[in-house]
Every structure is written in C-alpha cells, then in structure tokens.
Motif scaffolding. Structure first.
Motif, PDB file in Angstrom:
ATOM      1  N   MET A   1       0.682  -1.154  -0.101  1.00 36.91           N
ATOM      2  CA  MET A   1      -0.233   0.011   0.060  1.00 36.91           C
ATOM      3  C   MET A   1       0.901   1.362  -0.092  1.00 36.91           C
ATOM      4  N   HIS A   2       0.429   2.193  -0.864  1.00 41.08           N
ATOM      5  CA  HIS A   2       1.447   3.356  -0.929  1.00 41.08           C
ATOM      6  C   HIS A   2       1.049   4.421   0.310  1.00 41.08           C
ATOM      7  N   GLY A   3      -0.063   4.506   0.775  1.00 46.92           N
ATOM      8  CA  GLY A   3      -0.360   5.274   1.986  1.00 46.92           C
ATOM      9  C   GLY A   3      -0.821   6.728   1.582  1.00 46.92           C
ATOM     10  N   TYR A   4      -1.052   7.214   0.132  1.00 45.46           N
ATOM     11  CA  TYR A   4      -1.503   8.182  -0.294  1.00 45.46           C
ATOM     12  C   TYR A   4      -2.980   8.482  -0.417  1.00 45.46           C
ATOM     13  N   ASP A   5      -3.820   7.432   0.357  1.00 48.18           N
ATOM     14  CA  ASP A   5      -4.953   7.794   0.749  1.00 48.18           C
ATOM     15  C   ASP A   5      -5.389   8.189   1.883  1.00 48.18           C
ATOM     16  N   VAL A   6      -4.394   8.486   2.634  1.00 40.58           N
ATOM     17  CA  VAL A   6      -4.747   8.935   4.066  1.00 40.58           C
ATOM     18  C   VAL A   6      -5.421  10.281   3.972  1.00 40.58           C
ATOM     19  N   VAL A   7      -6.534  10.490   4.660  1.00 41.05           N
ATOM     20  CA  VAL A   7      -7.112  11.780   4.720  1.00 41.05           C
ATOM     21  C   VAL A   7      -7.080  12.644   6.276  1.00 41.05           C
ATOM     22  N   ASP A   8      -6.644  11.814   7.078  1.00 38.31           N
ATOM     23  CA  ASP A   8      -6.713  12.350   8.642  1.00 38.31           C
ATOM     24  C   ASP A   8      -5.198  11.422   9.142  1.00 38.31           C
ATOM     25  N   HIS A   9      -4.159  12.206   9.470  1.00 44.03           N
ATOM     26  CA  HIS A   9      -2.902  11.573  10.150  1.00 44.03           C
ATOM     27  C   HIS A   9      -3.131  11.424  11.365  1.00 44.03           C
ATOM     28  N   GLN A  10      -4.208  11.973  12.118  1.00 45.54           N
ATOM     29  CA  GLN A  10      -4.411  11.467  13.751  1.00 45.54           C
ATOM     30  C   GLN A  10      -5.077  10.246  13.861  1.00 45.54           C
ATOM     31  N   LYS A  11      -5.377   9.669  12.559  1.00 42.47           N
ATOM     32  CA  LYS A  11      -6.388   8.128  12.844  1.00 42.47           C
ATOM     33  C   LYS A  11      -5.694   7.345  11.944  1.00 42.47           C
ATOM     34  N   VAL A  12      -5.731   6.043  12.633  1.00 48.61           N
ATOM     35  CA  VAL A  12      -4.982   5.163  11.891  1.00 48.61           C
ATOM     36  C   VAL A  12      -5.908   4.440  10.857  1.00 48.61           C
ATOM     37  N   ASN A  13      -5.240   4.304   9.650  1.00 47.31           N
ATOM     38  CA  ASN A  13      -5.975   3.810   8.336  1.00 47.31           C
ATOM     39  C   ASN A  13      -6.726   2.473   8.849  1.00 47.31           C
ATOM     40  N   ASP A  14      -8.129   2.535   8.562  1.00 44.02           N
ATOM     41  CA  ASP A  14      -8.938   1.417   8.575  1.00 44.02           C
ATOM     42  C   ASP A  14      -8.442   0.022   7.781  1.00 44.02           C
ATOM     43  N   GLU A  15      -7.959   0.469   6.705  1.00 41.73           N
ATOM     44  CA  GLU A  15      -7.395  -0.519   5.929  1.00 41.73           C
ATOM     45  C   GLU A  15      -6.188  -1.124   6.407  1.00 41.73           C
ATOM     46  N   LEU A  16      -5.522  -0.514   7.123  1.00 37.99           N
ATOM     47  CA  LEU A  16      -4.579  -1.259   7.918  1.00 37.99           C
ATOM     48  C   LEU A  16      -4.659  -1.854   9.204  1.00 37.99           C
ATOM     49  N   GLY A  17      -5.792  -2.013   9.448  1.00 35.73           N
ATOM     50  CA  GLY A  17      -6.329  -2.565  10.692  1.00 35.73           C
ATOM     51  C   GLY A  17      -7.032  -1.593  11.700  1.00 35.73           C
ATOM     52  N   GLY A  18      -6.937  -0.406  11.415  1.00 33.64           N
ATOM     53  CA  GLY A  18      -7.603   0.772  12.224  1.00 33.64           C
ATOM     54  C   GLY A  18      -6.825   0.576  13.493  1.00 33.64           C
ATOM     55  N   GLU A  19      -7.512   1.348  14.742  1.00 29.69           N
ATOM     56  CA  GLU A  19      -6.888   1.387  16.037  1.00 29.69           C
ATOM     57  C   GLU A  19      -6.744   0.273  16.590  1.00 29.69           C
ATOM     58  N   GLU A  20      -7.722  -0.773  16.580  1.00 30.74           N
ATOM     59  CA  GLU A  20      -7.546  -1.929  17.200  1.00 30.74           C
ATOM     60  C   GLU A  20      -6.390  -2.711  16.654  1.00 30.74           C
ATOM     61  N   GLY A  21      -6.182  -2.745  15.351  1.00 29.31           N
ATOM     62  CA  GLY A  21      -4.918  -3.453  14.773  1.00 29.31           C
ATOM     63  C   GLY A  21      -3.481  -2.757  15.179  1.00 29.31           C
ATOM     64  N   HIS A  22      -3.827  -1.301  15.251  1.00 29.61           N
ATOM     65  CA  HIS A  22      -2.455  -0.889  15.691  1.00 29.61           C
ATOM     66  C   HIS A  22      -1.936  -1.067  17.299  1.00 29.61           C
ATOM     67  N   GLN A  23      -3.201  -1.489  17.967  1.00 21.84           N
ATOM     68  CA  GLN A  23      -2.920  -1.716  19.323  1.00 21.84           C
ATOM     69  C   GLN A  23      -2.379  -3.035  19.436  1.00 21.84           C
ATOM     70  N   ARG A  24      -2.664  -3.829  18.711  1.00 22.66           N
ATOM     71  CA  ARG A  24      -2.050  -5.039  18.709  1.00 22.66           C
ATOM     72  C   ARG A  24      -0.791  -5.308  17.959  1.00 22.66           C
ATOM     73  N   PHE A  25      -0.673  -4.421  17.095  1.00 25.62           N
ATOM     74  CA  PHE A  25       0.816  -4.241  16.633  1.00 25.62           C
ATOM     75  C   PHE A  25       1.748  -3.777  17.687  1.00 25.62           C
ATOM     76  N   SER A  26       1.516  -2.659  18.350  1.00 24.15           N
ATOM     77  CA  SER A  26       2.253  -1.844  19.295  1.00 24.15           C
ATOM     78  C   SER A  26       2.500  -2.827  20.634  1.00 24.15           C
ATOM     79  N   GLN A  27       1.498  -3.600  21.025  1.00 26.68           N
ATOM     80  CA  GLN A  27       1.621  -4.604  21.939  1.00 26.68           C
ATOM     81  C   GLN A  27       2.716  -5.616  21.613  1.00 26.68           C
ATOM     82  N   ARG A  28       2.826  -5.996  20.265  1.00 34.31           N
ATOM     83  CA  ARG A  28       3.614  -7.242  19.847  1.00 34.31           C
ATOM     84  C   ARG A  28       5.089  -6.371  19.829  1.00 34.31           C
ATOM     85  N   LEU A  29       5.250  -5.397  19.338  1.00 35.97           N
ATOM     86  CA  LEU A  29       6.474  -4.465  19.188  1.00 35.97           C
ATOM     87  C   LEU A  29       6.920  -4.441  20.920  1.00 35.97           C
ATOM     88  N   SER A  30       6.140  -4.027  21.421  1.00 38.53           N
ATOM     89  CA  SER A  30       6.557  -4.029  22.994  1.00 38.53           C
ATOM     90  C   SER A  30       7.141  -5.376  23.619  1.00 38.53           C
TER      91      SER A  30
END
Length: 171
Positions: A1-30
């Motif tokens: 994905m190129h990321g140029y379809d973003v319209v709000d940098h303060q929100k995680v893109n739903d196509e990338l898993g949204g806020e829930e996906g980001h939380q899981r990703f962040s937890q795994r990184l931790s």
C-alpha cells in the motif's frame, strides 16, 4: 500500500487494521522490545472533500491554516497564478466547459461548491458576493443581497508573511 489515500494523520487507516490493529501491533512490538517510527508527511494525502485540510486550503487559499502543508507555489512568477491552486481536471478549455454547462455551483447547507463531472470543490466566500448579488437583484431578494454585501466585505485571502515560510501564520 502506498499510503497516499490518508485523509487524517491523527487516525490509523482502517485498511491497515484501524486503531485496534495498531494496538495489537504496538503490543507485539513492546513484547519484542521494539519501537516504531511513524513518517507523517502532510502533503502525502488523498485529495478530496474527505480531506478537511485540503478542502480548507482550496476554500481559503493562502489564508488557510494548512496552506503550508502542501507543495503549493503561492508566489508564482506568473502574476495571474499567484495565490491560486491549479487542478487539471477539465476535459476541455475552461470557456467551452463553462458554456456547455458542465461547471455548476451547488449549495449544501452553508457551503457553496463547484461541481464538474465527479469532481467537487469548495468555493471561497469572497467571489460568491458578485454571483449572489446578481441573484438578489434578479429575485428582488433583500436577504440574499445582504449576504452578498456581507461576503464582499470579507478580507481577501493571503498571508501576512511569505506563504513559503513554514513558520508562517496565515490570517
């Protein structure tokens, strides 16, 4: 994905898993004792009415608080292009397109917009004054005349300092 379809940098893109996906990703990184780097580039965004920053720039020009977010040359060497955004969407010359009735002004709530085919753009309030004044005269509508007069008194869009200066604080 190129990321140029973003319209709000303060929100995680739903196509990338949204806020829930980001939380899981962040937890795994931790868990792996890793961090993440976010490369946020304001002008790498989708354009359209969903992008409130872009929409504000189109409506308010260099007076927009987001005027410096995008790669726009507000000080073109061609005087008639200064403080303007050119968007190549017309299928023919402007005059022909206008005469053919393909460019229309629409009102939605308190906003006026320009429609061309599937493209929608906001109208800056100042130029509406002459259009509304003619409509007020034609319809003998004092309220419309009052609105036109009020719009004509708005300040012209522009910057207090150079719009190319990232520290610029547009009016």
């Amino acid at each position: 994905m190129h990321g140029y379809d973003v319209v709000d940098h303060q929100k995680v893109n739903d196509e990338l898993g949204g806020e829930e996906g980001h939380q899981r990703f962040s937890q795994r990184l931790s868990e792996l004792q890793l961090g993440q780097v976010l490369d946020i580039v304001p002008n790498h965004m989708a354009i359209g009415h969903e992008n409130r920053y872009w929409w504000d720039v189109l409506e308010n020009g260099p007076s927009s608080r987001y005027a410096t977010w995008f790669d726009i040359d507000w000080h073109s060497s061609e005087v008639k292009l200064q403080n303007k955004v050119l968007i190549p969407v017309l299928g023919d010359q402007y005059g022909r397109t206008l005469t053919a009735g393909q460019i229309q002004i629409e009102q939605q709530g308190a906003e006026f917009r320009v429609r061309y085919a599937d493209h929608l753009f906001p109208l800056a309030p100042q130029p509406l004054a002459s259009i509304l004044q003619k409509a007020a005269e034609s319809l003998h509508d004092d309220t419309l005349g009052f609105i036109a007069d009020s719009l004509s008194r708005l300040p012209i869009a522009g910057c207090e300092r150079s719009c190319d200066d990232p520290g610029t604080s547009p009016r």
